[in-house]
Design a protein around this motif. Structure first.
Motif, PDB file in Angstrom:
ATOM      1  N   GLY A 103      -0.128   7.605   1.396  1.00 50.23           N
ATOM      2  CA  GLY A 103      -1.135   6.994   2.255  1.00 50.23           C
ATOM      3  C   GLY A 103      -2.403   6.646   1.502  1.00 50.23           C
ATOM      4  N   ALA A 105      -2.299   5.641  -1.635  1.00 48.41           N
ATOM      5  CA  ALA A 105      -1.886   4.665  -2.647  1.00 48.41           C
ATOM      6  C   ALA A 105      -1.671   5.268  -4.029  1.00 48.41           C
ATOM      7  CB  ALA A 105      -2.882   3.509  -2.730  1.00 48.41           C
ATOM      8  N   PRO A 139       5.439   4.383   2.399  1.00 51.49           N
ATOM      9  CA  PRO A 139       4.955   3.469   1.361  1.00 51.49           C
ATOM     10  C   PRO A 139       6.032   3.254   0.286  1.00 51.49           C
ATOM     11  CG  PRO A 139       3.501   5.391   1.648  1.00 51.49           C
ATOM     12  CD  PRO A 139       4.819   5.711   2.265  1.00 51.49           C
ATOM     13  N   GLU A 141       6.156   1.394  -3.492  1.00 54.11           N
ATOM     14  CA  GLU A 141       5.399   0.718  -4.545  1.00 54.11           C
ATOM     15  C   GLU A 141       6.297  -0.290  -5.251  1.00 54.11           C
ATOM     16  OE1 GLU A 141       2.272   1.741  -8.163  1.00 54.11           O
ATOM     17  OE2 GLU A 141       2.867   3.273  -6.712  1.00 54.11           O
ATOM     18  N   ARG A 170       2.762  -5.742   3.296  1.00 56.09           N
ATOM     19  CA  ARG A 170       2.029  -5.492   2.064  1.00 56.09           C
ATOM     20  C   ARG A 170       0.655  -4.940   2.433  1.00 56.09           C
ATOM     21  NH1 ARG A 170       0.490 -10.237  -2.184  1.00 56.09           N
ATOM     22  NH2 ARG A 170      -0.560 -10.971  -0.295  1.00 56.09           N
ATOM     23  N   ARG A 171       0.307  -3.771   1.879  1.00 54.24           N
ATOM     24  CA  ARG A 171      -0.931  -3.109   2.269  1.00 54.24           C
ATOM     25  C   ARG A 171      -2.139  -3.898   1.786  1.00 54.24           C
ATOM     26  NH1 ARG A 171      -1.728   3.200   0.998  1.00 54.24           N
ATOM     27  NH2 ARG A 171       0.383   3.158   1.914  1.00 54.24           N
ATOM     28  N   LEU A 178      -3.985  -4.631  -1.647  1.00 56.02           N
ATOM     29  CA  LEU A 178      -4.302  -3.414  -2.380  1.00 56.02           C
ATOM     30  C   LEU A 178      -3.493  -3.385  -3.672  1.00 56.02           C
ATOM     31  CD1 LEU A 178      -4.773   0.134  -1.036  1.00 56.02           C
ATOM     32  CD2 LEU A 178      -3.170  -0.232  -2.918  1.00 56.02           C
ATOM     33  N   THR A 180      -2.467  -0.757  -6.799  1.00 51.40           N
ATOM     34  CA  THR A 180      -2.481   0.650  -7.170  1.00 51.40           C
ATOM     35  C   THR A 180      -3.061   0.846  -8.564  1.00 51.40           C
ATOM     36  OG1 THR A 180      -0.305   0.678  -8.238  1.00 51.40           O
ATOM     37  CG2 THR A 180      -0.354   0.931  -5.830  1.00 51.40           C
ATOM     38  N   TYR A 185       1.770  -3.435  -6.046  1.00 51.97           N
ATOM     39  CA  TYR A 185       1.520  -3.560  -4.618  1.00 51.97           C
ATOM     40  C   TYR A 185       2.194  -2.397  -3.886  1.00 51.97           C
ATOM     41  CZ  TYR A 185       0.180  -8.485  -5.427  1.00 51.97           C
ATOM     42  OH  TYR A 185      -0.418  -9.640  -5.850  1.00 51.97           O
ATOM     43  N   LEU A 186       1.755  -2.181  -2.642  1.00 57.24           N
ATOM     44  CA  LEU A 186       2.415  -1.228  -1.754  1.00 57.24           C
ATOM     45  C   LEU A 186       2.926  -1.954  -0.523  1.00 57.24           C
ATOM     46  CD1 LEU A 186       0.137   1.953  -1.755  1.00 57.24           C
ATOM     47  CD2 LEU A 186       2.412   1.711  -2.755  1.00 57.24           C
ATOM     48  N   ASP A 188       4.398  -1.093   3.233  1.00 58.24           N
ATOM     49  CA  ASP A 188       4.496  -0.032   4.229  1.00 58.24           C
ATOM     50  C   ASP A 188       5.508  -0.443   5.284  1.00 58.24           C
ATOM     51  OD1 ASP A 188       2.509   1.777   3.201  1.00 58.24           O
ATOM     52  OD2 ASP A 188       0.970   0.374   3.897  1.00 58.24           O
TER      53      ASP A 188
END
Length: 247
Positions: A103, A105, A139, A141, A170-171, A178, A180, A185-186, A188
């Motif tokens: 959560g 990242a 999540p 990655e 995509r977060r 976002l 990391t 990218y992340l 969710d």
């Protein structure tokens, strides 16, 4: 008293107990990310100021910045072969000790550092303890290159596994997606309930473009649970969601 204040009190209690009872001179410690782990880092810094001799390996740039600002000596995994103990948080934690993390990242660094440690202890408030993982968005990655193709493959895998899901999201970050600490990218995805977390974790990591996922399987050796009244309990996997046994 607000719910947030009550939850912070529980998180702080868990972090302070972990720092007080689990950290000893000469240890190399994995320093977790997120609000509960940062309460631990602050409590650890108090002990360092009182003379505790430890060195930390942070699981995120934010944790590293916090630890340095508080006077905790740091190193990295290239300089140590194995860590004695990692203290970290969780977004969800079931009775067997399996978790959803990411959560904040930081799931990739968190998983690498946990696997490099002899033991991993989770600090948590009671709200993170669940019967079945999956209410918290999982999540995943992924590499930025071809991320839309990776997201389609993730969707296909999950639907073939019987999950009735919307497409992974995509977060977002403060300016665009976002990114990391590793430059990824992340995605969710809301699964509702995960029935076979170990199998799902392995299958997700076979998708080209997936770097890592937020399912942490068989990685928690114990959990320190904080409560709003300032008391804490320590539980072992297999009884993490059970009755309090150590006030």
């Amino acid at each position: 008293m607000t719910t947030g204040t009550t939850q912070d009190r529980a998180k702080q209690a868990a972090g302070r107990r972990a720092a007080a009872e689990l950290c000893h001179d000469g240890m190399t410690l994995g320093l977790g990310s997120g609000t509960t782990a940062h309460f631990f880092v602050r409590a650890l810094a108090e002990r360092v100021a009182d003379g505790l001799d430890v060195v930390g390996v942070p699981t995120s740039q934010a944790t590293g910045d916090l630890a340095r600002s508080l006077g905790v000596r740091l190193t990295d995994l290239e300089a140590v072969s194995e860590l004695d103990l990692t203290i970290d948080g969780a977004d969800e934690l079931d009775a067997q000790g399996d978790m959803i993390k990411g959560g904040g990242a930081c799931l990739l660094w968190e998983k690498i550092i946990s696997r490099a440690s002899r033991r991993t202890v989770i600090v948590s408030d009671a709200s993170k303890l669940v019967t079945t993982l999956g209410q918290f968005p999982l999540p995943i990655e992924v590499l930025p290159f071809g991320w839309t193709s990776t997201a389609r493959l993730v969707t296909d895998l999950l639907r073939d596994a019987g999950y009735d899901i919307c497409a992974p999201v995509r977060r977002p970050g403060s300016c665009g997606p976002l990114v990391t600490d590793s430059g990824n990218y992340l995605l969710d995805v809301r699964l509702g309930a995960i029935q076979d977390a170990a199998t799902l974790a392995a299958e997700l990591n076979q998708i080209p473009g997936v770097v890592e996922n937020g399912l942490f399987i068989n990685m928690a050796d114990a959990v320190v649970v904080g409560h709003a009244d300032g008391t804490t309990t320590i539980r072992e996997p297999g009884d993490i969601s059970g009755q309090d046994t150590n006030a």
